[in-house]
Design a protein around this motif. Structure first.
Motif, PDB file in Angstrom:
ATOM      1  N   LEU A 328       0.836  -1.344   0.348  1.00 27.53           N
ATOM      2  CA  LEU A 328       0.164  -0.196   0.568  1.00 27.53           C
ATOM      3  C   LEU A 328       0.961   1.154  -0.020  1.00 27.53           C
ATOM      4  CD1 LEU A 328      -2.382   1.692   0.494  1.00 27.53           C
ATOM      5  CD2 LEU A 328      -2.554   1.502   3.073  1.00 27.53           C
ATOM      6  N   THR A 329       0.753   2.091  -0.854  1.00 27.22           N
ATOM      7  CA  THR A 329       1.497   3.421  -1.133  1.00 27.22           C
ATOM      8  C   THR A 329       0.595   4.262  -1.472  1.00 27.22           C
ATOM      9  OG1 THR A 329       1.691   3.060  -3.684  1.00 27.22           O
ATOM     10  CG2 THR A 329       3.469   2.429  -2.474  1.00 27.22           C
ATOM     11  N   TYR A 330       0.534   5.255  -0.491  1.00 28.33           N
ATOM     12  CA  TYR A 330      -0.144   6.741  -0.858  1.00 28.33           C
ATOM     13  C   TYR A 330       0.083   8.145  -1.779  1.00 28.33           C
ATOM     14  CZ  TYR A 330       1.358   7.481   4.324  1.00 28.33           C
ATOM     15  OH  TYR A 330       2.315   7.507   5.598  1.00 28.33           O
ATOM     16  N   TYR A 331      -0.524   9.254  -1.530  1.00 29.53           N
ATOM     17  CA  TYR A 331       0.044  10.823  -1.105  1.00 29.53           C
ATOM     18  C   TYR A 331      -1.035  11.378  -1.033  1.00 29.53           C
ATOM     19  CZ  TYR A 331       1.582  14.838  -3.060  1.00 29.53           C
ATOM     20  OH  TYR A 331       2.265  16.028  -3.725  1.00 29.53           O
ATOM     21  N   GLY A 332      -1.046  12.451  -0.628  1.00 31.31           N
ATOM     22  CA  GLY A 332      -1.859  13.412  -0.060  1.00 31.31           C
ATOM     23  C   GLY A 332      -1.604  14.842  -0.041  1.00 31.31           C
ATOM     24  N   SER A 333      -1.662  15.595  -0.459  1.00 36.24           N
ATOM     25  CA  SER A 333      -1.648  17.144  -0.356  1.00 36.24           C
ATOM     26  C   SER A 333      -2.549  18.367   0.072  1.00 36.24           C
ATOM     27  CB  SER A 333      -0.746  17.238  -0.950  1.00 36.24           C
ATOM     28  OG  SER A 333      -1.820  17.686  -3.120  1.00 36.24           O
ATOM     29  N   VAL A 334      -2.490  18.978   0.724  1.00 34.35           N
ATOM     30  CA  VAL A 334      -3.692  20.863   0.288  1.00 34.35           C
ATOM     31  C   VAL A 334      -3.228  21.259  -0.251  1.00 34.35           C
ATOM     32  CG1 VAL A 334      -5.094  19.340   2.172  1.00 34.35           C
ATOM     33  CG2 VAL A 334      -3.344  20.657   2.858  1.00 34.35           C
ATOM     34  N   GLY A 335      -3.540  22.375  -0.453  1.00 37.03           N
ATOM     35  CA  GLY A 335      -2.908  23.875  -1.496  1.00 37.03           C
ATOM     36  C   GLY A 335      -3.362  24.729  -1.165  1.00 37.03           C
ATOM     37  N   VAL A 336      -3.402  26.219  -0.998  1.00 39.07           N
ATOM     38  CA  VAL A 336      -3.537  27.064  -1.414  1.00 39.07           C
ATOM     39  C   VAL A 336      -2.739  28.478  -2.029  1.00 39.07           C
ATOM     40  CG1 VAL A 336      -4.614  29.164   0.169  1.00 39.07           C
ATOM     41  CG2 VAL A 336      -4.846  26.985   1.053  1.00 39.07           C
ATOM     42  N   GLN A 337      -3.473  29.215  -2.883  1.00 41.81           N
ATOM     43  CA  GLN A 337      -2.694  29.938  -4.034  1.00 41.81           C
ATOM     44  C   GLN A 337      -3.612  31.021  -4.003  1.00 41.81           C
ATOM     45  OE1 GLN A 337      -1.707  29.540  -8.434  1.00 41.81           O
ATOM     46  NE2 GLN A 337       0.239  29.930  -7.464  1.00 41.81           N
ATOM     47  N   ASN A 338      -3.384  32.210  -3.558  1.00 39.58           N
ATOM     48  CA  ASN A 338      -3.656  33.687  -3.541  1.00 39.58           C
ATOM     49  C   ASN A 338      -2.726  34.674  -4.009  1.00 39.58           C
ATOM     50  OD1 ASN A 338      -5.789  32.315  -1.783  1.00 39.58           O
ATOM     51  ND2 ASN A 338      -5.010  33.287  -0.288  1.00 39.58           N
ATOM     52  N   GLN A 339      -3.636  34.801  -5.194  1.00 37.25           N
ATOM     53  CA  GLN A 339      -2.068  35.745  -6.204  1.00 37.25           C
ATOM     54  C   GLN A 339      -2.772  37.118  -6.329  1.00 37.25           C
ATOM     55  OE1 GLN A 339      -1.243  33.743  -9.886  1.00 37.25           O
ATOM     56  NE2 GLN A 339       0.178  35.818 -10.230  1.00 37.25           N
ATOM     57  N   GLU A 340      -2.491  37.853  -6.346  1.00 37.12           N
ATOM     58  CA  GLU A 340      -2.872  39.012  -6.748  1.00 37.12           C
ATOM     59  C   GLU A 340      -2.289  39.447  -8.118  1.00 37.12           C
ATOM     60  OE1 GLU A 340      -3.607  41.660  -2.492  1.00 37.12           O
ATOM     61  OE2 GLU A 340      -1.958  42.237  -3.110  1.00 37.12           O
ATOM     62  N   GLY A 341      -3.584  40.508  -8.616  1.00 35.05           N
ATOM     63  CA  GLY A 341      -2.549  40.195 -10.308  1.00 35.05           C
ATOM     64  C   GLY A 341      -1.927  42.091 -10.221  1.00 35.05           C
ATOM     65  N   ILE A 342      -1.844  42.582 -10.391  1.00 27.88           N
ATOM     66  CA  ILE A 342      -0.561  43.523 -10.636  1.00 27.88           C
ATOM     67  C   ILE A 342      -1.434  44.845 -11.031  1.00 27.88           C
ATOM     68  CG2 ILE A 342       1.400  42.895 -11.127  1.00 27.88           C
ATOM     69  CD1 ILE A 342       1.223  43.620 -14.149  1.00 27.88           C
ATOM     70  N   LEU A 343      -3.407  44.421 -11.757  1.00 30.00           N
ATOM     71  CA  LEU A 343      -3.967  45.788 -12.024  1.00 30.00           C
ATOM     72  C   LEU A 343      -5.384  45.509 -10.852  1.00 30.00           C
ATOM     73  CD1 LEU A 343      -4.990  45.416 -15.738  1.00 30.00           C
ATOM     74  CD2 LEU A 343      -4.046  47.090 -14.181  1.00 30.00           C
ATOM     75  N   LYS A 344      -5.395  46.711 -10.128  1.00 35.39           N
ATOM     76  CA  LYS A 344      -6.452  46.429  -8.784  1.00 35.39           C
ATOM     77  C   LYS A 344      -7.431  45.759  -9.482  1.00 35.39           C
ATOM     78  CE  LYS A 344      -4.451  51.071  -7.136  1.00 35.39           C
ATOM     79  NZ  LYS A 344      -5.116  51.989  -6.944  1.00 35.39           N
ATOM     80  N   ASN A 345      -7.955  45.419  -8.879  1.00 31.28           N
ATOM     81  CA  ASN A 345      -9.474  44.688  -8.536  1.00 31.28           C
ATOM     82  C   ASN A 345      -8.947  42.861  -9.026  1.00 31.28           C
ATOM     83  OD1 ASN A 345      -9.994  46.566  -6.683  1.00 31.28           O
ATOM     84  ND2 ASN A 345     -11.785  46.579  -8.116  1.00 31.28           N
ATOM     85  N   SER A 346      -8.022  42.636  -9.680  1.00 31.88           N
ATOM     86  CA  SER A 346      -7.683  41.361 -10.108  1.00 31.88           C
ATOM     87  C   SER A 346      -6.943  40.512  -9.109  1.00 31.88           C
ATOM     88  CB  SER A 346      -6.684  41.990 -11.346  1.00 31.88           C
ATOM     89  OG  SER A 346      -6.086  40.688 -11.789  1.00 31.88           O
ATOM     90  N   LYS A 347      -7.414  39.134  -9.393  1.00 34.04           N
ATOM     91  CA  LYS A 347      -6.639  38.386  -8.350  1.00 34.04           C
ATOM     92  C   LYS A 347      -7.627  36.788  -8.755  1.00 34.04           C
ATOM     93  CE  LYS A 347     -10.186  38.708  -4.764  1.00 34.04           C
ATOM     94  NZ  LYS A 347     -10.392  39.075  -2.829  1.00 34.04           N
ATOM     95  N   LEU A 348      -6.237  36.335  -8.279  1.00 33.81           N
ATOM     96  CA  LEU A 348      -6.497  34.235  -8.002  1.00 33.81           C
ATOM     97  C   LEU A 348      -6.565  33.873  -7.375  1.00 33.81           C
ATOM     98  CD1 LEU A 348      -7.599  31.943 -10.528  1.00 33.81           C
ATOM     99  CD2 LEU A 348      -5.571  31.437 -11.158  1.00 33.81           C
ATOM    100  N   ASN A 349      -7.606  33.261  -6.639  1.00 30.90           N
ATOM    101  CA  ASN A 349      -7.457  32.024  -5.395  1.00 30.90           C
ATOM    102  C   ASN A 349      -7.865  30.790  -5.789  1.00 30.90           C
ATOM    103  OD1 ASN A 349      -7.092  34.445  -3.781  1.00 30.90           O
ATOM    104  ND2 ASN A 349      -9.296  34.707  -3.294  1.00 30.90           N
ATOM    105  N   ARG A 350      -6.693  30.018  -5.234  1.00 31.00           N
ATOM    106  CA  ARG A 350      -7.229  28.718  -5.582  1.00 31.00           C
ATOM    107  C   ARG A 350      -7.071  27.826  -4.610  1.00 31.00           C
ATOM    108  NH1 ARG A 350      -2.509  26.508  -9.940  1.00 31.00           N
ATOM    109  NH2 ARG A 350      -1.737  27.015  -8.475  1.00 31.00           N
ATOM    110  N   TYR A 351      -7.312  26.845  -4.279  1.00 34.09           N
ATOM    111  CA  TYR A 351      -7.456  25.872  -3.014  1.00 34.09           C
ATOM    112  C   TYR A 351      -7.551  24.506  -3.867  1.00 34.09           C
ATOM    113  CZ  TYR A 351      -9.193  30.394  -1.597  1.00 34.09           C
ATOM    114  OH  TYR A 351      -9.217  31.619  -1.079  1.00 34.09           O
ATOM    115  N   THR A 352      -6.448  23.355  -3.617  1.00 33.14           N
ATOM    116  CA  THR A 352      -6.570  21.882  -3.932  1.00 33.14           C
ATOM    117  C   THR A 352      -6.360  21.210  -3.235  1.00 33.14           C
ATOM    118  OG1 THR A 352      -4.367  22.874  -4.160  1.00 33.14           O
ATOM    119  CG2 THR A 352      -5.090  23.360  -6.133  1.00 33.14           C
ATOM    120  N   GLY A 353      -6.535  20.294  -2.978  1.00 33.72           N
ATOM    121  CA  GLY A 353      -6.902  19.111  -2.403  1.00 33.72           C
ATOM    122  C   GLY A 353      -6.378  17.817  -3.205  1.00 33.72           C
TER     123      GLY A 353
END
Length: 1002
Positions: A328-353
């Motif tokens: 039995l082998t396994y791999y798990g992960s959780v990730g959070v990326q909060n990226q602001e764009g260089i233009l105001k009111n621009s952003k991308l938030n990503r949540y992964t599992g």
């Protein structure tokens, strides 16, 4: 004691678990088993190719956190509990090795460089092979070689790493779409995006909602390797979807006997890399007055580009755990990326599992693999074109803010800061990709595998406009719901047999895939000015009439059924043959052409295994050649079937009672065509793989020719008396040809003192040509801006590449200050539609990339450069905003607007070669400095296995003649579904970023 003695003597001597010599007395075995004292192991780790010491290698006791690191001379020392202990020796750029201790106290290790390891496993679709046995044109990029920095999608990891693969960021927006081609585009309406396969599941390339890249759901930290299949002999196993190449993404898996917990944190700071050099306030006053304009001077000094932009912050955190036992082998992960764009009111938030596991049953005959990825992306976008356009033209003497610190409102123009405050575009996408893949070994040679997969994405996009007085606008909310579902069922058998000098692997299988896409749209108008945003309370809207808010939407279903087979044969490990065939049946095509058959053949000859070359300079030399056919089915659904439209209007019916009352009428919108079939790409590839200097220098050379035929187009019927204005068909004899040469080289050096050096790169020479088109030009690339409506920029022209700019030829300013254009047709009038010329293409004819790294002890420095040449860019931004007639009206611009001193202020600026520019560039894509800190230096040796610190600069400089935001651009200006290339219109600026990272392994 007797049981221990019996167990020890029952095993064959060569596999005794104690590692003793077969003739060693059994009583000594008993004595050692009862001794609790640890054994100290020493040794030296060297490069198997150069025999030089490797400093900084990890030597870990398998299944524990105990480890050591080699010194500058490659020496190590580690204590192990007993003779059954296993050491795992690993180093970046080398193949990891395991050694059982046995009765040894000195263990010297020679690691093989990974770049020269011909036994490296590569994924080829429905199976694997080794690098030395591959007969197709393919390239594997491991996670250790990925691009570093702020990464949103898998394409960015590949940029510059693979010859023949051109990745273009359409804009600098977080999560923005990437344009990627493998050996050039081959279709007019079918796009050029390759097929992406994630852990065996072919993904749907359609949008999952919003304007972002559909692959942003995948966390790059979870990717172990990316395999790029380039020629038809490699991609034909995917048949109708392999014409644009195939990209296989393999995610990380757990390994038996090793438990790891990894925590990484990255902080990035980004700013606009290349602002356009507009007139400052003082120069603006002088230039407006000089051209005869009236200066509306408000005494301020405002840099509007700076006002709409910011220093953006990106935070990226990932936690991964992996391990397992024998079964039995396994791999798990959780990730959070909060990226602001260089233009105001621009952003991308990503949540992964992510979680995957592999379990063995029935004496390892049954293996069950499970993969699960779940993600949520939240993308907020400002009205990019409107905000950038306003910032480029706004009067710099106007203040950005009023006395109260709020964005100032003006009657003369719209403050872009107000636009940012009033407009909002938010898309939330939830996506789950899961698969269950059991495989059963029927006999020792025959394995059956079932692959069940589902890819389900749902998204909600809210477009909001707030009510406002200055400028006046009514509030509005428009919401789009979208569902994308992709279900896969595959069954296939793999037979492997070896005898004497022969090896045979045969594959046969069946695949069924079903796609479902649904979209529903509704809207509400006339929201009052209120502190409550419409997005949070739609009931405040006062206009729900069908005239302004008629609901919309669509739904479609497509199915693909396939039968496939592949045979690999080897003789004496020197002579290699591969044959593949796939039959695809698609609901997208006509009743007379539901199925298409796509064959391929390839062969390889390992010359380095021949006696007459074994004493030569080559450590590896393989000649390979392949031919095959693949298809492209990326076209709208149901176009083979007739389409009817029913509505009430004077164009679809007439009154039956002499009045003006029109009953509902039905008309043909599309004619049926049961003969439509796939576009077919026929490709030939001849390649040579080689290794010199005992494997230190490796490389490959490929010549390829790809001819796409049966081109799918929406055309005008030859018979003018037709119930529909256009219909879809395969254009006979029309072809699009891509041919060229690829060269890939890599040199690796390791000194005895631990200095490591890698220098590699690739270059691609490629030519694209359209032939036998039934039209003089197939237009595309719509221009934008005042006075440019309905003008086109690109064209598909016979004898020219895709992406050709079909334009009037600008030849200067006449004595009246008016633009002059070449008179090509000789009618005495220059600048008509008949005077357009093929003025160059957006497709580069040369692509080149350089990758270099150097390491010493715990330090490493990596640099990646990429560039293209031979291509043009149409600067639609300059066409619409940068000319003298606008400056006289008080609109700002750069010095380019005054490039023609004698130009009249009344001169117009139609689409022409005046705004066509050289798109060549050379970029330092990223530069990364890392240091592996020994945990014992900070007293954490018992807790932490490894500490890595890093600093990365991304997009540090670009050398180019292009004076827009960035030469790597491709604004989507598609006309009627016909792809456009190389147009820049108010594109989101690229960022220059600095990222600081910490990685801990426990």
């Amino acid at each position: 004691m007797w049981l221990g003695l019996l167990a020890a003597t029952a095993m064959p001597p060569q596999v005794r678990g104690n590692g003793l010599h077969p003739n060693e007395p059994a009583d000594l075995t008993i004595h050692r088993a009862q001794t609790n004292a640890e054994i100290t192991i020493t040794g030296r780790v060297t490069d198997a190719t150069t025999n030089e010491a490797l400093a900084g290698c990890s030597v870990v006791l398998k299944g524990t956190q105990r480890g050591a690191t080699t010194d500058a001379n490659g020496n190590y020392r580690i204590a192990v509990p007993n003779e059954e202990a296993v050491l795992v020796i690993g180093f970046i750029g080398f193949v990891s090795q395991e050694e059982r201790v046995g009765n040894r106290t000195t263990i010297n290790i020679a690691l093989k460089p990974a770049t020269a390891d011909l036994s490296q496993v590569v994924v080829i679709g429905y199976g694997t092979t080794t690098k030395k046995d591959a007969t197709g044109a393919l390239k594997t990029v491991k996670s250790t070689d990925f691009n570093r920095g702020i990464i949103n999608t898998p394409e960015q990891l590949l940029q510059g790493k693979v010859a023949g693969v051109n990745v273009t960021s359409a804009s600098g927006e977080p999560g923005g779409r990437q344009s990627i081609t493998v050996r050039g585009p081959g279709g007019v309406r079918t796009g050029s995006t390759p097929l992406f396969v994630l852990d065996g599941i072919p993904l749907d390339n359609s949008s999952t909602g919003g304007a972002t890249n559909p692959l942003t759901f995948l966390n790059p930290q979870d990717i172990e390797a990316i395999d790029v299949l380039k020629d038809a002999s490699a991609t034909a196993i995917y048949g109708a979807r392999g014409a644009n190449g195939v990209i296989l993404i393999t995610t990380k898996k757990g390994k038996a006997g090793a438990s790891n917990l990894t925590l990484s944190a990255n902080i990035g700071l980004s700013s606009m890399a290349r602002p356009i050099a507009l007139f400052g306030p003082d120069e603006y006053r002088r230039q407006v007055a000089a051209v005869g304009g009236v200066v509306d001077d408000q005494k301020a000094s405002t840099d509007w580009q700076r006002e709409i932009s910011r220093q953006a912050t990106t935070q990226d955190y990932n936690l991964a755990f992996s391990g397992g036992a024998e079964r039995l082998t396994y791999y798990g992960s959780v990730g959070v990326q909060n990226q602001e764009g260089i233009l105001k009111n621009s952003k991308l938030n990503r949540y992964t599992g992510r979680f995957n596991a592999s379990q063995k049953f029935l004496d390892d005959r049954l293996v069950l693999d499970v993969n699960l990825t779940a993600s949520q992306t939240v993308n907020e976008r400002p009205p990019i074109e409107g905000v950038i356009g306003a910032a480029l033209s706004a009067n710099p003497t106007y203040p950005a803010y009023d006395a109260k610190g709020a964005p100032a409102g003006y009657q003369a123009f719209t403050n872009p800061l107000i636009t940012l405050a009033l407009q909002k575009d938010i898309t939330t996408t939830n996506r789950v990709v899961a698969s269950v893949s059991p495989s059963f070994k029927i006999t020792k040679d025959l394995v059956y595998k079932l692959n069940l997969g589902v890819d389900n994405a749902t998204s909600t996009r809210d477009l909001q406009s707030l009510a406002n007085l200055v400028p006046q606008q009514d509030g509005r909310l428009e919401t789009t719901y979208r569902t994308n579902r992709n279900v896969l069922i595959e069954n296939y058998f793999t037979y492997t047999k070896g005898w004497a000098d022969h090896n045979l692997t045969a594959l046969v299988g069946h695949s069924f895939q079903k796609f479902f896409v649904q979209e529903r749209i509704w809207s509400i108008n006339k929201f009052p000015i209120s502190p409550i945003e419409p997005i949070y309370n739609p009931s405040l809207g006062q206009d729900l009439t069908l005239a302004n808010n008629r609901p919309g939407g669509f739904a479609l279903e497509n199915e693909l059924q396939s039968f496939f087979s592949r045979v690999n044969y080897q003789y004496k490990g020197r002579y290699l043959l591969t044959a593949t065939v796939r039959a695809d049946g698609s609901s997208k095509f006509g009743a007379n052409n539901k199925y298409g058959v796509f064959p391929s053949f390839s062969a390889g000859w390992r010359l380095s295994e021949e006696r007459f070359l074994q004493s030569g300079p080559f450590s590896d030399l393989k000649l390979r050649a392949g031919w095959g056919q693949t298809g492209n089915q990326e076209i709208p659904s149901k176009i083979t079937q007739a389409l009817f439209t029913s509505n009430v209007s004077n164009t679809t019916s007439y009154p039956l009672d002499g009045s003006t009352n029109y009953p509902a009428g039905t008309t043909y919108t599309r004619l049926a065509n049961p003969d439509i079939q796939w576009e077919v790409s026929t490709q030939t590839d001849v390649g040579l793989d080689f290794g010199l200097l005992k494997g230190a220098l490796t490389g490959s050379v490929d010549y390829f020719r790809k001819v796409s035929g049966k081109i799918l187009l929406e055309v005008i019927p030859a018979d003018p008396i037709q119930p529909a204005a256009t219909y879809w068909t395969n254009v006979p004899d029309m072809t699009i040809t891509n041919q060229g040469v690829e060269l890939d080289l890599n040199y690796r050096y390791v000194s005895q003192r631990g200095l490591r050096f890698d220098l590699g790169g690739n270059v691609t020479f490629i030519k694209n040509e359209v032939k036998n088109s039934p039209y003089t030009v197939i237009t595309s690339g719509s221009a934008s801006g005042a006075g440019l409506t309905s003008a086109t920029v690109n064209g598909y022209v016979n004898g020219q590449p895709i992406g050709t700019f079909f334009l009037r030829e600008y030849i200067g300013i006449d004595e009246k200050g008016v633009s002059k254009y070449s008179d090509i047709d000789g009618d005495g009038i220059g600048g008509t539609d008949k005077d357009r010329i093929a003025a160059g293409s957006a497709l580069p004819t040369r692509q080149y990339n350089i990758n270099a790294s150097v390491g010493y002890k715990g330090f490493d420095l990596t640099a990646n450069f990429n560039g293209v040449s031979g291509n043009k860019i149409y600067d639609n931004t300059a066409n619409a905003y940068f000319y003298k007639a606008r400056l006289v009206k008080g609109l700002n611009g750069p010095a380019e607007a005054l490039g023609e001193p004698n130009e009249s202020i009344n001169n117009s600026a139609p689409v022409s070669t005046r705004f066509l520019k050289d798109g060549s560039f050379f970029r330092l894509n990223n530069l990364s400095l890392g240091y592996n800190l020994d945990p014992k230096l900070i007293g954490m040796k018992g807790w932490i296995q490894n500490i890595r610190l890093s600093a990365t600069g991304q997009n540090l400089f670009v050398i180019t003649k292009y004076n827009g935001y960035d030469p790597e651009v491709n604004t989507d200006r598609t006309v009627n579904g016909i792809s456009s290339y190389g147009i820049d219109y108010l594109s989101y600026p690229k960022a220059r970023s600095f990222i600081f990272g910490l990685n801990l392994t426990f």
